[in-house]
Design a protein around this motif. Sequence first.
Motif, PDB file in Angstrom:
ATOM      1  N   MET A 232       0.833  -1.193   0.000  1.00 31.40           N
ATOM      2  CA  MET A 232       0.000   0.000   0.000  1.00 31.40           C
ATOM      3  C   MET A 232       0.869   1.246   0.000  1.00 31.40           C
ATOM      4  N   TYR A 233       0.440   2.235  -0.767  1.00 29.30           N
ATOM      5  CA  TYR A 233       1.233   3.435  -0.967  1.00 29.30           C
ATOM      6  C   TYR A 233       0.693   4.624  -0.177  1.00 29.30           C
ATOM      7  N   THR A 234       1.620   5.411   0.317  1.00 32.16           N
ATOM      8  CA  THR A 234       1.291   6.639   1.031  1.00 32.16           C
ATOM      9  C   THR A 234       1.450   7.820   0.083  1.00 32.16           C
ATOM     10  N   ILE A 235       0.356   8.557  -0.110  1.00 30.49           N
ATOM     11  CA  ILE A 235       0.357   9.703  -1.016  1.00 30.49           C
ATOM     12  C   ILE A 235       0.096  10.956  -0.192  1.00 30.49           C
ATOM     13  N   ALA A 236       1.053  11.849  -0.163  1.00 33.87           N
ATOM     14  CA  ALA A 236       0.961  13.065   0.643  1.00 33.87           C
ATOM     15  C   ALA A 236       0.088  14.099  -0.067  1.00 33.87           C
ATOM     16  N   HIS A 237      -1.056  14.405   0.526  1.00 36.60           N
ATOM     17  CA  HIS A 237      -2.068  15.274  -0.070  1.00 36.60           C
ATOM     18  C   HIS A 237      -1.616  16.730  -0.096  1.00 36.60           C
ATOM     19  N   ARG A 238      -1.361  17.230  -1.296  1.00 36.73           N
ATOM     20  CA  ARG A 238      -0.807  18.585  -1.479  1.00 36.73           C
ATOM     21  C   ARG A 238       0.485  18.736  -0.685  1.00 36.73           C
ATOM     22  N   GLY A 239       1.247  17.637  -0.631  1.00 36.43           N
ATOM     23  CA  GLY A 239       2.407  17.555   0.242  1.00 36.43           C
ATOM     24  C   GLY A 239       1.961  17.138   1.633  1.00 36.43           C
ATOM     25  N   ALA A 240       2.835  17.285   2.598  1.00 38.11           N
ATOM     26  CA  ALA A 240       2.452  16.997   3.993  1.00 38.11           C
ATOM     27  C   ALA A 240       1.680  18.197   4.515  1.00 38.11           C
ATOM     28  N   SER A 241       0.465  18.378   3.991  1.00 37.67           N
ATOM     29  CA  SER A 241      -0.274  19.626   4.194  1.00 37.67           C
ATOM     30  C   SER A 241      -0.895  19.755   5.582  1.00 37.67           C
ATOM     31  N   GLY A 242      -0.817  18.695   6.395  1.00 33.84           N
ATOM     32  CA  GLY A 242      -1.213  18.829   7.789  1.00 33.84           C
ATOM     33  C   GLY A 242      -0.184  19.571   8.610  1.00 33.84           C
ATOM     34  N   TYR A 243       1.046  19.652   8.074  1.00 32.93           N
ATOM     35  CA  TYR A 243       2.153  20.228   8.824  1.00 32.93           C
ATOM     36  C   TYR A 243       2.774  21.471   8.174  1.00 32.93           C
ATOM     37  N   ALA A 244       2.428  21.720   6.920  1.00 33.88           N
ATOM     38  CA  ALA A 244       3.036  22.832   6.181  1.00 33.88           C
ATOM     39  C   ALA A 244       2.038  23.316   5.126  1.00 33.88           C
ATOM     40  N   PRO A 245       2.196  24.539   4.621  1.00 33.98           N
ATOM     41  CA  PRO A 245       1.218  25.075   3.673  1.00 33.98           C
ATOM     42  C   PRO A 245       1.136  24.245   2.397  1.00 33.98           C
ATOM     43  N   GLU A 246      -0.095  23.890   2.025  1.00 31.11           N
ATOM     44  CA  GLU A 246      -0.340  23.000   0.894  1.00 31.11           C
ATOM     45  C   GLU A 246       0.280  23.507  -0.397  1.00 31.11           C
ATOM     46  N   ASN A 247       0.701  22.544  -1.225  1.00 33.13           N
ATOM     47  CA  ASN A 247       1.202  22.832  -2.570  1.00 33.13           C
ATOM     48  C   ASN A 247       2.372  23.817  -2.582  1.00 33.13           C
ATOM     49  N   THR A 248       3.236  23.693  -1.577  1.00 36.07           N
ATOM     50  CA  THR A 248       4.473  24.476  -1.543  1.00 36.07           C
ATOM     51  C   THR A 248       5.649  23.532  -1.364  1.00 36.07           C
ATOM     52  N   PHE A 249       6.839  24.031  -1.630  1.00 36.14           N
ATOM     53  CA  PHE A 249       8.027  23.198  -1.431  1.00 36.14           C
ATOM     54  C   PHE A 249       8.214  22.825   0.036  1.00 36.14           C
ATOM     55  N   ALA A 250       7.744  23.651   0.947  1.00 35.03           N
ATOM     56  CA  ALA A 250       7.832  23.294   2.369  1.00 35.03           C
ATOM     57  C   ALA A 250       7.058  22.011   2.634  1.00 35.03           C
ATOM     58  N   ALA A 251       5.859  21.898   2.075  1.00 31.18           N
ATOM     59  CA  ALA A 251       5.035  20.695   2.252  1.00 31.18           C
ATOM     60  C   ALA A 251       5.592  19.514   1.469  1.00 31.18           C
ATOM     61  N   PHE A 252       6.133  19.768   0.290  1.00 29.96           N
ATOM     62  CA  PHE A 252       6.664  18.692  -0.535  1.00 29.96           C
ATOM     63  C   PHE A 252       7.956  18.124   0.068  1.00 29.96           C
ATOM     64  N   ASP A 253       8.819  19.006   0.541  1.00 33.28           N
ATOM     65  CA  ASP A 253      10.071  18.544   1.165  1.00 33.28           C
ATOM     66  C   ASP A 253       9.777  17.681   2.386  1.00 33.28           C
ATOM     67  N   LEU A 254       8.815  18.100   3.189  1.00 36.96           N
ATOM     68  CA  LEU A 254       8.469  17.334   4.385  1.00 36.96           C
ATOM     69  C   LEU A 254       7.867  15.981   3.999  1.00 36.96           C
ATOM     70  N   ALA A 255       7.038  15.958   2.954  1.00 36.17           N
ATOM     71  CA  ALA A 255       6.477  14.690   2.479  1.00 36.17           C
ATOM     72  C   ALA A 255       7.584  13.725   2.077  1.00 36.17           C
ATOM     73  N   ALA A 256       8.595  14.236   1.409  1.00 33.22           N
ATOM     74  CA  ALA A 256       9.729  13.387   1.020  1.00 33.22           C
ATOM     75  C   ALA A 256      10.493  12.903   2.248  1.00 33.22           C
ATOM     76  N   GLU A 257      10.694  13.790   3.220  1.00 29.87           N
ATOM     77  CA  GLU A 257      11.394  13.414   4.455  1.00 29.87           C
ATOM     78  C   GLU A 257      10.641  12.330   5.214  1.00 29.87           C
ATOM     79  N   LEU A 258       9.311  12.356   5.143  1.00 30.02           N
ATOM     80  CA  LEU A 258       8.478  11.362   5.823  1.00 30.02           C
ATOM     81  C   LEU A 258       8.323  10.085   5.005  1.00 30.02           C
TER      82      LEU A 258
END
Length: 243
Positions: free
Chosen positions: A1-27
Motif C-alpha cells: 500500500m502506498y502513502t500519497i501526501a495530499h498537497r504535500g504533507a499539508s497537515g504540517y506545512a502550507p499545501e502545494n508548496t516546497f515546504a510541504a513537498f520537502d516534508l512529504a519526502a522526508e516522511l
Amino acid sequence: MYTIAHRGASGYAPENTFAAFDLAAELKSDMIELDVQLTKDRHIVVIHDDRVDRTTNGTGYVKDYTLKELQTLDAGSWFGPAFQGEKIPTLEAVLKRYHQKVGLLIELKGPPSQVGLEKEVGKLLSTFSFSIYNIVQSFNIRSIQTFRDLYPSIPTAVIARPSFGRLTRNQLNVYQSCADYANIKYTRLNRLLISSVHKRGLKVFAWTIRDQKTADKLQSMAVDGIVTDYPDFTLKDDKHETI
C-alpha cells in the motif's frame, strides 16, 4: 500500500508548496499529490483553488495572473509565520526537484476553463521520462479521456465520489476505458466496491484521510494507496511492489 501526501504533507506545512513537498519526502511518502493550473501566459503552476485568495496574500483568479505576478505572492503566511515567503511553484520546478525521488499524483484543475491543460501537462511530463512514477488524475472524465488519447503511456486516474458506496457497470466501463486507477473518497469505500474495481484491473486510492483511526482501517481494506495530509499516519514497509 502506498502513502500519497495530499498537497504535500499539508497537515504540517502550507499545501502545494516546497515546504510541504520537502516534508512529504522526508516522511518517506511514496507519492506527492498536487494540483495544477495554467497561468495567463500558459505556465503550469501548482495551486488548488481557481482563486489565489485562500492560500496567498493576493486576490483573483489564477488564470488572470502571469507567472511573474503569481510568484510575487506569499503562499505560506496563511498557514503560519514560519512559512512566510513560500511561493507558488511551477510543475516544472517540482519535477526537477523530485522526479527521481518521489512519485507525483497530478490533478488537472478547472476544465473546461483551463483549455489545453491536458496537452501542456503531458508535454512537460514527456520530457521527464526517467521519473520514478507520475499519475495524472481529474474529477472530469472528459479531461482524463483527452489526456489518455494524447499520452497513452502516462498512467491516469479518475477521482470519484460514488453514490451509495457503489459504481454502476457503465461507470466501471468508462473508468476502465481511460484510467488505471479509481481514486475514491474514503467515506464511500467498502470492501465490495474495492473488489469490483479491482476486478476491472484498476487500482484504488482512498482520499483524503486526516485521522489515524481511519488510516488504520483503510490499511486493512486492501486499498492500493491512501491520500493523506499526514503521511506519517501510515506504517512504512521496507519493500514495495511496483505501482
